[in-house]
Enzyme design. Structure first.
Site, PDB file in Angstrom:
ATOM      1  N   GLU A  94       0.807  -1.229   0.000  1.00 30.04           N
ATOM      2  CA  GLU A  94       0.000   0.000   0.000  1.00 30.04           C
ATOM      3  C   GLU A  94       0.830   1.263   0.000  1.00 30.04           C
ATOM      4  OE1 GLU A  94      -0.959  -2.562   1.643  1.00 30.04           O
ATOM      5  OE2 GLU A  94      -3.020  -2.901   1.028  1.00 30.04           O
ATOM      6  N   HIS A 131     -11.024  -4.918  10.058  1.00 26.10           N
ATOM      7  CA  HIS A 131     -11.737  -4.627   8.823  1.00 26.10           C
ATOM      8  C   HIS A 131     -12.925  -3.703   9.053  1.00 26.10           C
ATOM      9  CE1 HIS A 131      -9.485  -8.042   7.221  1.00 26.10           C
ATOM     10  NE2 HIS A 131      -9.801  -7.595   6.031  1.00 26.10           N
TER      11      HIS A 131
END
Lengths: 401, 436
Positions: free
Chosen positions: A137, A206
Site C-alpha cells: 500500500e 476490517h
C-alpha cells in the site's frame, strides 16, 4: 437532491420549469481532454447553479432520499442501479473522458475489484490503466502520487480503507503536503477511495473508520458518499478535482439501489446535502449513519417531531453554510456519526459549530459516535458499538425538551 | 527468473588489465582490503560472521550490467590507464558541476553558522561524483528524485544556484517559494521531484514518475516518450520496506527507472555494517530480477560509464537497474552532527580519493585541460555562488499572504464559509485572516 440538465435539448424544458433564464447561465468552457464537449452544469443542493460563475437561480425542489425522486417534466426517467455500479459508472465516464485517469489497487483489474467497483474496466482499458498492484500500500500509493505529479490522474483503491493505514506516510507527507512544499509547482490530483466502516462482523481490523485519522492532514479533502446518486456525483467530482480527495465508501452501502439520472452530472465536493428539511432539530450525519438517522426520523415524525436531516458529505472541509442555515433555523444540533468518539469528525464538527454559531444554539451540541472500542466480532457487541436508531430517538427527545 | 533469461556478462573494472574474471569472485570483497576498492569501515571488527564468501559462490548467476563502451575498450599495452572515456567538453562539464556542488555546499556551511539558514541541512561534500556522473547524462524531461541531501542533485539537474540558495534562506524567490527548505527541493521546470525528509519516501514517487513515462508511451500512445527517472537514496534506506516494494514493482512492470544507492557507509551514526545483514546492496537487485552493479562512487568516470548503461537500458524499455555507488560524505550527516563516530583513518582514506581532485588529475594528465582552464572554472563558480548568496540575501521574506496560498491546488478545498461563499473568494483570505 440536486437535479441537473444537459445544456442541449433541455433548454426548452428549463424555461418551462419556474423562472430560469437559461441565457443568463454561463456555461464554463472547461479544459476537457476528450473531443466531445458536453455542456452541463451543477445545481447545488439548495438550488443554486454552479457552472463557473456563481449566478443564482431559483430554488429547485429538494427531497429526502427515502422518498421517490420528484420528477419534473424535464428529467428523463433515469436508470436504476446499485451504489457500487454507480461508482463504476462515474469512474468509467471519467476514464472515457480523460485518458490520463487510471486506477491502481489490489485486485482492481482482473478480479474487478473486491467490491466490483472496477468490474470489466481492465478488459476495456487494459492492464496498465487499471493496474493490479502487489500488496504494498505505502509504495503504490506513493507511486500514484509520483504519477500524479508527472501528469496522470490516478485513483487509488484501498481494498479496505483500513489497509490505507499502511499508506499513511505517503498520504500524509506526500499527498497532502507536496503541493505546498514544492511552492505550488506540483499538483497531486489523486483520488483515494475504498470501503470502510463497520460491516457485518468483519472484526476489528476490517471495521475501521479512517476519517478521524486523516482529517488533520492539511491539503486533502475528504468526502463520504451515501447514496448511488451522490456516489457517482462525488466520484466524478473527486476525479476532476485538482486537489487530492479521499472518498469514503461504506461496506454496507454498496448494494443500495436508486434511480439516477441518465444525464451527466457532477456534484460539489464541498457541499452538504439536505436530506429532509425540518424545524425542530438539526441532525448532521454522513455515510451509513444517514440511514439510521432516517429510520429514527420515521419514529420521530410519528411522535410529532420535525427533524431536519443533513448529510454533511464533505468531511473536510465542512459546509458551514448549509449547516449554519440549519442551526439558525432549529437552534438544536445532534451529530450522528460512525467515527470513534475521540477525535472523530463529530468532535471537529462540534467545535466548528460552537465557534461559528454559538449564539444560535439553545442547547449544547450533542454528538453520538461509536464507542471507543475495537469493533468486536460478536454480533451483539458489534451492534452496541455503533449508534442505533433508538439512541438517536432518545437523544432527539432529550434535546428537544 | 529463469536461468535462460539471465545474461552473465563479466564486469570490467576500469583500471585493471585483465579482461576476464571468474564468476565466483564477487566484484569486491569487503573483508579484503584491495587497492582498487576496499571497504575499511571502521567498525569492521564488530562483524562476527563472514557473510559473503558462501553467498558469492552461490551468486554465479548474478547479472552484472556493463557498459558496452567499457567492454569494447581494451586497454593498450603500454598504459595502465584506460582509454579516454570523455571528451574535453564532457570533462569540463563534469568538473564544473562537481566544483559547483562542492563550493555551494561549503557556502551553505558558512551561511548556516552565520545564522542565514536554519533547521536540518545535509551536505553532499565528497559525493559529487555520483550526482555529476548520473545527472549530467539526463535530458531535461527526465526526472530526478532525491532525499534530504538534495542540494547538489538539484544543482546538477539545472536548478539555478540562486534559486536553491534563496530556498535555503527561506525567501520567496526560492525554488519552492521558501516553503520547502533544505530537504524539499522541487523544480517543475527541471523535473526535480524532491527533496524528501523521510528516507525511502521518495522511491515510490520516483517509481510513479517512471510509471507515467511508460503510461505515456503505451496508453497515451506517445511513442517517443522515453523519459527516465533516477531515484537517489542512501545505504540506510536499503533496509526500508519501500525500497524493496519499489524494486519489485519496477521490475514487474519494467519501469524506466534507475535506483542509485549512494552508499556512504553511515546513516547518521549507524554504520551500514551494523544495520544490514548482507551489506552488499547491489546483490539485492537480482533477487527481484534487476541487474545489480557496484561502482566506485568516488570516481566520476566510472560512475558515468555505469550510468550510461543503466540509463540506456531504461530508455530502451528493458527495465530498472540497481546501482550501488560506494561513496563517502566528508562532513557529518548534517550540520548539527558532531561526527564523532567515524574513524579518522577512514575519513583520510576517502579524502585521498576526493572525486574532484581525481578528475582534475585525470584531465591534466591526459591533456584534456590545463590547470589554468580548470582554475577559470573554479573562479567562475566562486562568482556564481557569491552571486547566489547576494541574491538570496537581498530577496524578500515571504509575506503573510503566502501562508495559505499553496495548500490546495484548487483553493475551493478550504470550503464554504457560513456566509455561503467559498472561503477563497474572500479577498483577504490569503492574508490568513479568514477563518479556516
Amino acid at each position: 437532491m440536486t437535479v441537473v440538465f444537459l445544456g442541449i435539448g433541455a433548454t426548452a424544458a428549463l424555461t418551462s420549469a419556474n423562472s430560469f433564464d437559461s441565457k443568463k447561465l454561463h456555461i464554463s468552457s472547461r479544459r476537457l481532454v476528450s473531443e466531445t464537449k458536453s455542456t452541463f452544469f451543477v445545481v447545488r443542493s439548495d438550488g443554486r447553479l454552479n457552472s463557473g460563475s456563481n449566478r443564482r437561480a431559483q430554488i429547485l425542489i429538494t427531497n429526502a432520499v427515502a422518498t421517490k425522486a420528484d420528477s419534473s417534466p424535464a428529467t428523463k426517467p433515469g436508470h436504476e442501479l446499485l451504489l457500487f455500479e454507480a461508482l463504476r459508472e462515474g469512474l468509467e465516464e471519467e476514464m472515457e473522458r480523460d485518458a490520463r485517469v487510471c486506477v491502481m489497487g489490489e485486485d482492481v483489474g482482473h478480479y474487478g475489484g473486491s467490491y466490483k467497483v472496477t468490474k470489466d474496466l481492465a478488459n476495456k482499458y487494459g492492464d496498465l490503466r487499471v493496474l493490479d498492484t502487489p500488496i504494498a500500500e505505502n509504495s503504490f500509493t506513493g507511486m500514484a502520487i509520483g504519477a500524479a505529479m508527472t501528469g496522470l490522474r490516478p485513483i487509488i483503491e484501498g481494498m479496505n480503507m483500513g489497509f490505507l493505514l499502511l499508506a499513511f506516510n505517503q498520504i500524509s507527507n506526500n499527498c497532502g503536503m507536496l503541493h505546498y512544499t514544492s511552492g505550488g509547482q506540483f499538483t497531486i490530483p489523486v483520488v483515494i477511495r475504498g470501503p470502510g466502516g463497520v460491516g457485518r462482523q468483519l472484526g476489528a481490523e476490517h471495521s475501521q473508520r479512517l476519517e478521524s485519522y486523516f482529517q488533520s492532514i492539511p491539503g486533502i479533502q475528504m468526502v463520504a458518499c451515501s447514496t448511488p446518486y451522490n456516489a457517482k456525483g462525488l466520484m466524478k467530482a473527486a476525479i476532476r478535482s485538482e486537489n487530492p480527495v479521499i472518498l469514503f465508501e461504506h461496506v454496507l452501502l454498496y448494494n443500495l439501489k436508486e434511480r439516477i439520472p441518465d444525464e451527466e452530472y457532477v456534484l460539489n465536493l464541498e457541499e452538504a446535502e439536505m436530506v429532509r428539511p425540518g424545524e425542530h432539530i438539526t441532525i448532521l450525519t454522513y455515510s451509513r449513519m444517514r440511514y439510521h438517522v432516517m429510520q429514527a426520523a420515521k419514529t420521530l415524525v410519528n411522535k410529532g417531531y420535525d427533524p431536519e436531516v443533513i448529510d454533511i458529505r464533505s468531511l473536510k472541509p465542512f459546509d458551514l453554510h448549509t449547516i449554519g442555515n440549519s442551526v439558525k433555523k432549529t437552534h438544536r444540533v445532534l451529530i450522528v456519526e460512525e467515527c470513534m468518539r475521540t477525535g472523530g469528525i463529530g468532535a471537529s464538527l462540534t467545535a466548528a459549530i460552537n465557534e461559528n454559531f454559538h449564539d444560535y444554539l439553545d442547547a449544547p451540541v450533542v454528538c453520538l459516535s461509536s464507542q471507543d472500542v475495537p469493533t468486536p466480532y460478536a454480533g451483539t457487541l458489534e451492534e452496541w458499538t455503533v449508534v442505533q436508531p433508538a439512541q438517536i430517538v432518545t437523544a432527539v427527545e432529550q434535546l428537544c425538551h | 527468473m529463469s536461468a535462460a533469461a539471465t545474461k552473465i556478462i563479466q564486469p570490467l573494472p576500469l583500471n585493471s588489465t585483465t579482461t576476464n574474471r571468474s564468476p565466483h569472485k564477487a566484484l569486491f570483497n569487503p573483508l579484503k582490503a584491495t587497492p582498487i576498492s576496499s571497504f575499511p569501515a571502521s567498525t569492521r571488527k564488530l562483524r562476527l560472521t563472514k557473510p559473503n564468501s558462501p553467498h558469492a559462490r552461490r551468486r554465479s548467476t548474478s547479472i552484472f550490467a556493463v557498459s558496452d563502451v567499457v567492454q569494447e575498450k581494451k586497454p593498450t599495452s603500454n598504459t595502465f590507464f584506460p582509454n579516454l572515456l570523455i571528451t574535453k567538453e564532457e570533462g569540463l562539464e563534469l568538473y564544473e558541476d562537481m566544483i559547483l556542488g562542492r563550493s555551494f555546499e561549503d557556502m551553505c556551511a558558512q551561511m548556516y553558522y552565520r545564522g542565514k539558514m536554519f533547521g536540518f541541512v545535509h551536505l553532499y561534500n565528497g559525493q559529487e561524483a555520483v550526482s555529476a556522473g548520473f545527472i549530467k547524462l539526463l535530458k531535461n524531461e527526465d526526472c530526478v528524485v532525491s532525499t534530504y541531501r538534495d542540494h547538489v542533485h538539484a544543482l546538477s539537474k539545472g536548478v539555478p544556484a540562486r534559486a536553491v540558495m534563496s530556498e535555503l534562506f527561506g525567501k520567496t524567490t526560492g525554488c519552492c517559494r521558501g516553503q520547502g527548505g533544505s530537504m524539499h527541493m522541487f523544480s517543475k521546470e527541471h523535473n526535480v521531484l524532491g527533496g524528501f525528509a523521510f528516507i525511502g519516501e521518495g522511491i515510490p514517487v520516483a517509481t510513479g514518475a517512471a510509471f507515467t513515462s511508460k503510461y505515456r508511451r503505451e496508453v497515451l500512445k506517445e511513442g517517443d516518450c522515453d523519459h527516465v527517472t533516477l531515484a537517489f537514496f542512501g545505504d540506510g534506506t536499503c533496509n526500508n520496506g519501500q525500497f524493496f516494494e519499489c524494486l519489485n514493482m519496477a521490475a514487474l512492470w519494467k519501469l524506466p527507472i534507475v535506483f542509485v544507492v549512494e552508499n556512504n557507509l553511515w546513516a547518521i551514526g549507524m554504520s551500514h555494517l551494523r544495520a544490514t545483514s548482507d551489506p552488499e546492496i547491489w546483490k539485492k537487485g537480482p533477487a527481484f530480477g534487476i541487474p545489480g552493479v557496484h561502482v566506485d562512487g568516488m570516481d566520476v568516470l566510472k560512475v558515468r560509464e555505469v550510468a550510461k548503461e543503466a540509463i540506456t537500458r531504461a530508455r530502451r524499455g528493458e527495465g530498472p537497474t540497481l546501482v550501488e555507488c560506494e561513496t563517502y560524505r566528508f562532513r557529518g550527516h548534517s550540520l548539527a552532527d558532531p561526527d564523532e563516530l567515524r574513524d579518522a583513518s577512514e575519513k583520510a582514506h576517502y579524502a585521498a580519493r576526493d572525486p574532484i581532485t581525481a578528475l582534475k588529475k585525470y584531465m591534466v594528465e591526459n591533456n584534456l585541460a590545463s590547470e589554468a582552464e580548470l582554475k577559470v572554472i573554479e573562479k567562475k563558480i566562486d562568482e556564481v555562488v557569491e552571486e547566489a548568496v547576494e541574491f538570496a540575501d537581498s530577496s524578500p521574506l515571504p509575506g503573510r499572504s503566502q501562508l495559505l496560498e499553496n495548500v490546495f491546488a484548487d483553493p475551493r478545498g478550504f470550503g464554504i464559509g457560513p456566509d455561503g461563499k467559498y472561503r477563497c473568494e474572500d479577498p483577504k483570505f490569503t492574508e490568513g485572516t479568514a477563518h479556516v
